[in-house]
Design a protein around this motif. Structure first.
Motif: not given
Length: 758
Positions: A559-571
Motif C-alpha cells: 500500500d501507498l497511503p496518501p499524505k493528509k497533512l503538510w509538514p510544520t514550519g513551511l511558512d
C-alpha cells in the motif's frame, strides 16, 4: 575506620538468598564488586557475560548500603536503564528481595510528584529511570539536582551505550557526566555491560572517572588481543587505561579524582551452540525456518534486520502453521508487551523481532536465537544471541546471512552524525533566549527528525545547545566539530562489518571469534559450534516449503497511503502550505510492487533502482508484477473506488526511460490513454538520501508543471488517473504532483510506483 569485611559478606550472602533462593551463593567476582561499592565506596565497571548476575550485585549492594549506620543508611539507589521492559523485570526482582523500587518514565508522568515525595521520605530503595529522563527539562531542573545529592548508589546498566565506539551508542547516556558531577563525594557507582571490547571499556571507564584500574585477578590487561587482518574492535588506536591494578583505595592517587575498578570476566557461554548456514536466497531462508523450527529447542527469537522482514517472516511462518508473533519498534506498546508475554509464557514458538528486542528482554529458558541477516558487528551479534541459554543446558544459535545485508548496513551507516555544514546551520538558527522546537528546525536543515534529534542531543552534551521547555537554545559556548574522531568511528564501523563477514566464513571456532572481538583474553575453542564439532543442521530445505516461500515472496503489492497533512514550519522558508491538505488536492490510496527492504521483491527492485543502476526500459518480469498489482487493486477487498481512465507519468531526470516505458506498458495493458507527463522544471532537486519532510516539500514545491496539453486532457475526464513513478521515497513527490493534477482538473489520482523506500 576498620570494616569487618567478613561480616559484610555474610550479610551480602543473606540478601542474595532472599533474592535468588536458599542455595544461591555469591561468586568471587560478584563479591569483589559488592565489596568495592559497599566497603570502599568505589566506582566499578563490570564487563561480564549475560547471565553473570549483574542485577544481583546492585540489589545486594543497595540492601547493604540502605541498612548502613542504623539510621536509614544511604539514600536510594538510582538505576539508569535503557528500556521500560527491563525496568519492569528489575522492579519485580527487587520486590522478591524486599527492596522497594519505583520508576520515573514517560508512561507515569502523573506519578512523578508522588514518587519524588516517597524518595525524600526515605520510602524508596531503588529508583529506575531511563537515560532520556536525564535531559528532560522538568526532570533535569526539578528532580535531578536533589536526587543526585541524596543518591546512595548510582547504577548505569548497559553502560556500553555511553561510548560512541560501541554498537549501540545513545547520546542521552552522556548526560551521566552531569549526574556524576553532582554526586556527593565517595558515592559508589556501578556500570554494567555484557558487550564491550577494550576500546569501549576504556572509553566508559574514562567517562565514569579517570583512566581505569583493571583488576588483574579477574581479567588480563585490556587491549592485548592478538589480531590478524581487519581489527574487529575497530580502528588502529590503542586502548587507554590498561595499567595494572593499584589496590582498593577510592582515590587511586589521582589528585582526588575517583578511579574506576574494571572487572572483566570470561565471556564464554557454555550453553550456546553456534552455527552458520549459507543459503542462496530469502526464499531458501524462510523455507529452512519452516522446515526446521520444530528442531530448535523450546521457544526463541528470530531476529531480522528490517521491520518489513520481521513482518513478512512472521506472516509466512504463520501461513505454514507456526505460532509466532512479530515485534518491531513500529508496533504499539500494548502489542509489544503482549508479544513479550506470549514468549515468556511459551505460548508461541518464536518472536520474530528487529533489534528493538535487544536489551531489556529477560527469558532465562530461551532455547534459540536465529538471525535472518547478519547484524553489522560481532559485538551487536554477541549481545543479541546472549538472550538465549541463560537457564537451560543448551541453546541453539544460528546465523543465516544474506547478500542484502551489506546494503542494509550502508543505510544505517548513512544515519551517522551529520556533516559540519549541517550542524553549523542548526547552531546558526538557534537563539540564546527564544527556543526553537525540532519541528521548527526541520525546514532549516535537511535531516530526518530522528537524526536531527540525535545531533541536538550530542550538541547538548557538548554544551553548545540546551534543551528547555519549548525546544532548544544556543548557549554561545565554542564548539569544535571533531571530524577526526567521527572518521575513526566510521572506520571502526566498517571494520566491524568486515569482521561480521569474517565470522560467517571463519574456519575456526565461532564463539572464540566473538570473544576475541570483545577482547576476551580467556577466549578459547568452545568445542560445541559447527566448526568445533559436527554441524547439527544442514542447509537442506523441502521442495514444498521452498515453493511456498517463493510463492509468498513473489506476491507483489504494498500500500501507498496518501499524505493528509503538510509538514510544520513551511511558512518560515517561503512555502505557503500548512495544516491539512484539502481533500480535493489529496492523492487517493496507491500501490507499489514492493519495498526496497522486502525479502521477496526487495533485491530485484534494489538492483533496478539502486544508485549505480543504468536507466533502461522496464524489464518484463517487473512489468508482469505491475500487472498483477493492478489486477489485485481492481478486484481485491480494498479495490480502488473507481477504475482509472488514463495514465500520467512523473517526469524523471534520473530514469526517464524506465518511467516512460512503465507508463506505456500500463497504458497498453489496461487499454488506457497515455495522457502525458508532469514535467520537472528548474534545477534538479537532488538524488542523494532524502532528509526530512519539510526540506523535501521545500525542494519540490514548484518543481513540476502541468502543460496546456495535459491540462486539457485532464479537464474532460470522468474518473481518476494512474500516476506512474519509479520510487516512492518520502512520498512528497507523489503528493505534490497529485495536487497539481487535481488542481488541473483530474477527478482523482491513483499513485503507482515500482518500489517504496524502507
Amino acid at each position: 575506620m576498620s570494616v569487618d569485611r567478613t561480616a559484610v559478606r555474610e550479610r551480602a550472602e543473606a540478601v542474595l538468598r532472599r533474592l535468588a533462593g536458599e542455595h544461591a551463593r555469591l561468586r568471587e567476582d560478584q563479591w569483589r564488586a559488592i565489596e568495592a561499592l559497599v566497603v570502599d565506596r568505589r566506582r566499578v565497571l563490570c564487563v561480564q557475560r549475560t547471565g553473570w548476575g549483574k542485577s544481583a550485585v546492585y540489589f545486594v549492594a543497595t540492601a547493604l548500603l540502605r541498612a548502613t549506620d542504623g539510621a536509614g543508611g544511604y539514600g536510594p539507589t538510582v538505576i539508569v536503564s535503557p528500556l521500560l521492559a527491563l525496568m519492569r523485570n528489575q522492579v519485580e526482582a527487587a520486590a522478591r528481595a524486599g527492596i522497594r523500587a519505583r520508576t520515573i518514565n514517560s508512561a507515569n508522568l502523573d506519578e512523578w510528584d508522588e514518587i519524588t515525595g516517597e524518595i525524600h521520605a526515605g520510602a524508596v530503595d531503588v529508583l529506575l529511570i531511563s537515560p532520556e529522563r536525564l535531559n528532560n527539562p522538568d526532570f533535569r531542573d526539578s528532580v535531578l539536582p536533589r536526587l543526585a545529592a541524596t543518591t546512595g548508589l548510582l547504577v548505569v546498566d548497559e553502560a556500553h551505550c555511553v561510548s560512541d565506539w560501541g554498537h549501540d551508542f545513545r547520546p542521552d547516556y552522556r548526560r551521566l557526566r552531569t549526574f556524576l558531577g553532582r554526586l556527593p563525594e565517595r558515592t559508589p557507582v556501578l556500570a554494567t555491560t555484557a558487550t564491550a571490547n577494550a576500546r569501549v571499556t576504556a572509553d566508559v571507564a574514562e567517562q565514569l572517572g579517570t583512566e581505569p584500574t583493571t583488576d588483574t585477578e579477574t581479567t588480563a590487561r585490556t587491549g592485548t588481543r592478538p589480531t590478524t587482518g581487519t581489527e574487529p574492535s575497530g580502528g588502529t588506536e590503542p586502548a587507554t587505561g590498561t595499567g595494572p591494578a593499584t589496590g582498593t583505595e577510592a582515590d587511586g592517587g589521582r589528585g582526588g579524582r575517583p578511579d574506576v575498578l574494571v572487572l572483566r570476566g570470561s565471556l564464554d557461554r557454555e550453553s550456546l551452540r553456534l552455527g552458520v548456514l549459507d543459503l542462496p536466497s530469502p526464499a531458501h531462508r524462510l523455507a529452512w525456518l519452516a522446515d526446521h523450527l520444530d528442531r530448535l529447542p523450546g521457544s526463541g527469537i528470530v531476529y531480522t534486520l528490517t521491520v518489513a522482514a520481521a513482518q513478512e517472516t512472521a506472516e509466512f511462518l504463520r501461513s505454514r502453521g507456526w505460532s509466532v508473533a512479530s515485534y518491531t519498534g513500529q508496533a504499539d506498546d500494548a502489542d509489544r508487551r503482549a508479544a513479550e508475554q506470549d514468549l515468556l509464557d511459551n505460548k508461541i514458538k518464536a518472536l520474530v523481532a528487529t533489534s528493538a528486542l535487544g536489551m531489556g528482554f529477560d527469558k532465562p529458558d530461551l532455547g534459540f536465537v536465529v538471525h535472518l541477516g547478519a547484524p553489522p558487528s560481532p559485538i551487536a551479534y554477541y549481545q543479541q544471541v546472549g538472550r538465549a541459554g541463560r537457564a537451560v543446558a543448551h541453546a541453539e544459535v544460528l546465523l543465516l546471512p544474506g547478500v542484502e545485508d551489506a546494503a542494509i548496513w550502508r543505510y544505517f551507516a548513512s544515519l551517522a552524525f551529520p556533516p559540519e555544514e549541517q550542524v553549523r546551520a542548526v547552531l546558526a538558527a538557534l537563539h540564546p533566549d527564544r527556543p526553537l522546537s525540532t519541528q521548527a528546525l526541520e525546514p532549516i536543515v535537511d535531516l530526518r527528525r530522528t537524526r536531527l534529534e540525535l545531533m541536538l542531543k550530542v550538541l547538548d552534551v557538548d554544551g553548545a545547545v540546551r534543551r528547555v521547555r519549548g525546544g532548544w537554545l544556543a548557549t554561545g559556548e565554542p564548539w569544535v566539530y571533531d571530524e577526526a574522531r567521527l572518521r575513526r568511528v566510521a572506520q571502526a564501523r566498517t571494520a566491524e562489518q568486515q569482521a561480521m563477514r569474517e565470522y560467517a566464513a571463519t574456519p575456526g571456532c565461532r564463539l572464540r571469534y566473538l570473544r576475541e572481538c570483545l577482547d576476551d583474553a580467556e577466549a578459547a575453542d568452545c568445542g560445541r559450534c559447527d566448526r568445533c564439532a559436527e554441524p547439527l543442521f544442514t542447509p537442506a530445505v523441502s521442495d514444498t516449503a521452498l515453493t511456498a516461500a517463493r510463492t509468498f515472496l513473489g506476491r507483489p503489492g504494498v500500500d501507498l497511503p496518501p499524505k493528509k497533512l503538510w509538514p510544520t514550519g513551511l511558512d518560515a522558508v517561503g512555502v505557503p502550505l500548512k495544516g491539512r491538505i484539502p481533500p480535493g488536492e489529496q492523492a487517493l490510496p496507491g500501490r507499489a510492487v514492493g519495498r526496497l527492504s522486502d525479502l521477496g521483491w526487495g533485491g530485484r527492485l534494489r538492483g533496478l533502482l539502486g544508485p549505480d543502476a543504468a536507466d533502461g526500459p522496464v524489464p518484463d518480469d517487473v512489468a508482469a508484477a505491475v500487472v498483477e498489482v493492478l489486477k489485485a487493486w481492481a478486484h481485491g477487498d480494498d479495490r480502488w473506488s473507481a477504475r482509472p481512465v488514463g495514465v500520467v507519468a512523473v517526469g524523471s531526470r534520473r530514469r526517464p526511460t524506465l518511467v516512460g516505458s512503465l507508463a506505456e506498458r500500463i497504458a497498453s495493458v489496461g487499454r488506457l490513454p497515455l495522457l502525458g507527463q508532469v514535467a520537472p522544471v528548474g534545477p534538479p532537486t537532488g538524488t542523494g538520501p532524502r532528509g526530512n519532510s519539510a526540506q523535501r516539500v521545500r525542494a519540490l514545491h514548484d518543481a513540476f508543471t502541468v502543460d496546456a496539453e495535459l491540462a486539457a486532457a485532464l479537464a474532460g475526464l470522468d474518473g481518476p488517473v494512474l500516476l506512474v513513478d519509479d520510487l516512492a521515497d518520502t512520498g512528497w513527490t507523489l503528493t505534490l504532483v497529485a495536487r497539481l493534477l487535481r488542481q488541473a482538473g483530474a477527478p482523482g489520482v491513483l499513485p503507482l510506483t515500482l518500489a517504496v523506500a524502507g
